[in-house]
Design a protein around this motif. Structure first.
Motif, PDB file in Angstrom:
ATOM      1  N   MET A   1       0.809  -1.081  -0.100  1.00 30.35           N
ATOM      2  CA  MET A   1       0.029   0.017  -0.023  1.00 30.35           C
ATOM      3  C   MET A   1       0.892   1.345  -0.093  1.00 30.35           C
ATOM      4  N   LYS A   2       0.673   2.218  -1.061  1.00 34.58           N
ATOM      5  CA  LYS A   2       1.288   3.547  -0.930  1.00 34.58           C
ATOM      6  C   LYS A   2       0.229   4.643  -0.421  1.00 34.58           C
ATOM      7  N   LEU A   3       0.956   4.957   0.952  1.00 37.07           N
ATOM      8  CA  LEU A   3      -0.147   5.712   2.031  1.00 37.07           C
ATOM      9  C   LEU A   3       0.270   6.961   1.954  1.00 37.07           C
ATOM     10  N   HIS A   4       1.632   7.224   1.900  1.00 34.10           N
ATOM     11  CA  HIS A   4       1.737   8.848   1.857  1.00 34.10           C
ATOM     12  C   HIS A   4       3.006   8.981   0.782  1.00 34.10           C
ATOM     13  N   GLY A   5       3.493  10.406   0.831  1.00 37.00           N
ATOM     14  CA  GLY A   5       4.609  10.666  -0.178  1.00 37.00           C
ATOM     15  C   GLY A   5       5.738  10.907   0.254  1.00 37.00           C
TER      16      GLY A   5
ATOM     17  N   LEU B   1      -3.272   4.325  -2.168  1.00 36.45           N
ATOM     18  CA  LEU B   1      -4.367   4.542  -1.363  1.00 36.45           C
ATOM     19  C   LEU B   1      -3.990   6.311  -0.521  1.00 36.45           C
ATOM     20  N   GLN B   2      -3.238   6.934  -1.360  1.00 38.69           N
ATOM     21  CA  GLN B   2      -2.666   8.186  -0.539  1.00 38.69           C
ATOM     22  C   GLN B   2      -3.961   9.220  -0.352  1.00 38.69           C
ATOM     23  N   GLU B   3      -4.690   9.177  -1.257  1.00 46.27           N
ATOM     24  CA  GLU B   3      -5.653  10.151  -1.307  1.00 46.27           C
ATOM     25  C   GLU B   3      -6.649   9.623  -0.241  1.00 46.27           C
ATOM     26  N   ASP B   4      -6.977   8.537   0.073  1.00 46.62           N
ATOM     27  CA  ASP B   4      -7.864   7.960   1.195  1.00 46.62           C
ATOM     28  C   ASP B   4      -7.229   8.036   2.564  1.00 46.62           C
ATOM     29  N   PHE B   5      -5.851   7.940   2.494  1.00 46.32           N
ATOM     30  CA  PHE B   5      -5.143   7.968   3.698  1.00 46.32           C
ATOM     31  C   PHE B   5      -4.912   9.463   4.164  1.00 46.32           C
ATOM     32  N   LYS B   6      -4.974  10.351   3.113  1.00 51.11           N
ATOM     33  CA  LYS B   6      -4.831  11.870   3.545  1.00 51.11           C
ATOM     34  C   LYS B   6      -6.112  12.176   4.074  1.00 51.11           C
ATOM     35  N   ASP B   7      -7.401  11.705   3.657  1.00 51.53           N
ATOM     36  CA  ASP B   7      -8.823  12.042   3.996  1.00 51.53           C
ATOM     37  C   ASP B   7      -8.890  11.367   5.489  1.00 51.53           C
ATOM     38  N   LYS B   8      -8.425  10.308   5.524  1.00 55.86           N
ATOM     39  CA  LYS B   8      -8.973   9.490   6.868  1.00 55.86           C
ATOM     40  C   LYS B   8      -8.054   9.425   7.750  1.00 55.86           C
TER      41      LYS B   8
ATOM     42  N   ASN C   1      -5.669   1.669  10.461  1.00 53.78           N
ATOM     43  CA  ASN C   1      -6.566   0.280  10.784  1.00 53.78           C
ATOM     44  C   ASN C   1      -7.788   0.168  10.210  1.00 53.78           C
ATOM     45  N   ARG C   2      -8.657   1.063  10.713  1.00 56.87           N
ATOM     46  CA  ARG C   2     -10.098   0.821  10.538  1.00 56.87           C
ATOM     47  C   ARG C   2     -10.338   1.136   9.223  1.00 56.87           C
ATOM     48  N   PHE C   3     -10.104   2.495   8.641  1.00 58.52           N
ATOM     49  CA  PHE C   3     -10.366   2.898   7.366  1.00 58.52           C
ATOM     50  C   PHE C   3      -9.577   2.184   6.212  1.00 58.52           C
ATOM     51  N   ILE C   4      -8.122   2.009   6.446  1.00 57.25           N
ATOM     52  CA  ILE C   4      -7.255   1.824   5.407  1.00 57.25           C
ATOM     53  C   ILE C   4      -6.897   0.313   5.276  1.00 57.25           C
ATOM     54  N   LYS C   5      -6.122  -0.216   6.419  1.00 57.74           N
ATOM     55  CA  LYS C   5      -5.629  -1.748   6.296  1.00 57.74           C
ATOM     56  C   LYS C   5      -6.869  -2.698   6.425  1.00 57.74           C
ATOM     57  N   LEU C   6      -7.661  -2.251   7.263  1.00 56.32           N
ATOM     58  CA  LEU C   6      -9.065  -3.348   7.520  1.00 56.32           C
ATOM     59  C   LEU C   6     -10.098  -2.773   6.832  1.00 56.32           C
ATOM     60  N   GLY C   7      -9.951  -1.608   5.952  1.00 54.22           N
ATOM     61  CA  GLY C   7     -11.201  -0.964   5.256  1.00 54.22           C
ATOM     62  C   GLY C   7     -11.164  -1.211   3.944  1.00 54.22           C
ATOM     63  N   LYS C   8     -10.145  -0.324   3.146  1.00 55.03           N
ATOM     64  CA  LYS C   8      -9.925  -0.132   1.847  1.00 55.03           C
ATOM     65  C   LYS C   8      -9.086  -1.397   1.354  1.00 55.03           C
TER      66      LYS C   8
ATOM     67  N   CYS D   1       4.304   5.835  10.362  1.00 56.59           N
ATOM     68  CA  CYS D   1       5.006   5.629   9.160  1.00 56.59           C
ATOM     69  C   CYS D   1       5.289   7.187   8.587  1.00 56.59           C
ATOM     70  N   PHE D   2       4.424   8.205   8.686  1.00 55.30           N
ATOM     71  CA  PHE D   2       4.641   9.540   7.948  1.00 55.30           C
ATOM     72  C   PHE D   2       5.467  10.435   8.603  1.00 55.30           C
ATOM     73  N   VAL D   3       5.839  10.346   9.745  1.00 61.21           N
ATOM     74  CA  VAL D   3       6.645  11.229  10.737  1.00 61.21           C
ATOM     75  C   VAL D   3       8.110  10.609  10.807  1.00 61.21           C
ATOM     76  N   GLU D   4       8.812  11.522  10.025  1.00 65.44           N
ATOM     77  CA  GLU D   4      10.286  11.339  10.006  1.00 65.44           C
ATOM     78  C   GLU D   4      10.910  11.392  11.474  1.00 65.44           C
ATOM     79  N   ASP D   5      10.978  12.570  12.152  1.00 60.77           N
ATOM     80  CA  ASP D   5      11.665  13.038  13.332  1.00 60.77           C
ATOM     81  C   ASP D   5      10.562  13.186  14.534  1.00 60.77           C
ATOM     82  N   THR D   6       9.759  14.269  14.471  1.00 61.30           N
ATOM     83  CA  THR D   6       8.913  14.717  15.405  1.00 61.30           C
ATOM     84  C   THR D   6       7.611  15.003  14.596  1.00 61.30           C
ATOM     85  N   TYR D   7       6.224  15.089  15.181  1.00 62.34           N
ATOM     86  CA  TYR D   7       5.039  15.097  14.879  1.00 62.34           C
ATOM     87  C   TYR D   7       4.897  16.757  14.277  1.00 62.34           C
TER      88      TYR D   7
END
Length: 338
Positions: A32-36, A64-71, A93-100, A186-192
């Motif tokens: 799954m491609k979830l972010h850029g 699933l980048q658009e879905d991930f961004k939205d949800k 987990n709810r909307f992407i991995k166990l959803g889409k 996964c999309f946080v490199e160092d800090t939020y």
């Protein structure tokens, strides 16, 4: 059985695919491609390709980048903006991995979806993993109840160290056992805060107040703080550690106090996700991933919110985090703290 396996390029999903293939199932991999995040996917896809070739299985790359961004991604940003503490893995987990991803598995005619999560499934319920130190039942507790009948967690009965040993024993998979573990978000490199800086100015100095409303110091912008944090702000004349008790985003203020003031014995929940039929529960609750379980009573209202009364107080309850309710080792409900 035809099974779609979520493959990330990590040791857990790799061993999951290997074990299911060796058990005689028809396996299809999916990345799954979830972010850029730069250079993130290229390396992982190479690893997935290597495993798919070794196991002689087909694989898909699902964008699933658009879905991930939205949800997941924007709710993460907006929750911090509201002065709360988000839980992106639960939403993912709810909307992407166990959803889409589950929808995609069904579209391929798969009977099951397998992931490398450390958790168990029994009689349609999520249960804690055999390896308590890696247990991910907390993050899975946001799943739609209907999704559970399609899931398989092959690592639920294994210890992480044994998963790595298993991979080390197979020449092609050795490198997977020794690679660095992926970060929790996964999309946080160092800090939020670095993520938030892309959307807003986070460095706006503000006032630090005590619980009585007195100004006692300064801080560097409310988004740098979460409930329970004890550093990064000024409290004039303090001789004891002070902790963030509350965040007021509208006024860019943080309210601080001593540790005892972090105590909470009751709280409200929104969007309760029930895995059993009940109006009241006597059970245990985790208020964050690494917290100990605390005995509690749950009264569920008709709007599917709930009031939680704890048998003993907890410290640092954070609005926006997920509370997960257990009957011993079985997940029976979850919801987000108001």
């Amino acid at each position: 059985m035809k099974i779609l396996v979520a493959m990330s390029g990590g040791v857990d999903s790799t061993v999951t695919a290997y074990k299911l293939k060796n058990a005689g199932h028809e396996i299809i991999g999916c990345y799954m491609k979830l972010h850029g995040k730069p250079n993130y996917h290229e390396e992982n896809i190479k690893k997935v390709e290597k495993v798919a070739k070794f196991l002689d299985i087909p694989y898909h790359i699902l964008d699933l980048q658009e879905d991930f961004k939205d949800k997941v991604y924007m709710p993460f940003v907006n929750t911090y903006k509201e002065g709360k503490t988000p839980n992106p893995c639960a939403l993912c987990n709810r909307f992407i991995k166990l959803g889409k991803l589950l929808d995609f598995a069904k579209s391929l005619g798969c009977e099951k979806l397998a992931t490398g999560h450390y958790a168990r499934l029994e009689e349609g319920c999520i249960k804690t993993a055999f390896d308590e130190s890696k247990d991910q039942s907390y993050f899975l507790a946001s799943a739609d109840k209907e999704a559970l009948k399609y899931l398989i967690f092959p690592l639920g009965e294994m210890k992480k160290e044994d998963v790595k040993k298993f991979a080390l024993g197979i020449e092609v998979l050795k490198s997977f056992a020794t690679q660095k573990e992926s970060s929790e978000i996964c999309f946080v490199e160092d800090t939020y805060v670095q993520v938030l800086e892309q959307f807003m100015d986070t460095k706006i100095p503000g006032k630090v107040l005590d619980s009585k409303g007195n100004v006692v110091g300064k801080h560097e912008g409310y988004m740098h703080y979460t409930i329970g944090k004890r550093r990064g702000f000024e409290v004039k004349g303090a001789h004891e550690p002070h902790f963030v008790l509350k965040i007021n985003p509208k006024e860019n203020q943080i309210i601080v106090g001593k540790k005892e003031e972090l105590k909470t014995s009751e709280f409200n929940l929104k969007n309760i996700n029930l895995f059993i039929e009940a109006k009241e529960l006597d059970c245990e609750v985790k208020i964050r991933y690494r917290s100990k379980s605390t005995p509690c009573k749950v009264i569920i209202d008709e709007g599917k919110g709930a009031k939680i009364t704890l048998n003993e107080p907890v410290y640092g309850l954070a609005s926006g985090q997920m509370a997960v309710f257990y009957d011993r080792d079985r997940v029976i409900a979850s919801g987000f703290i108001e």
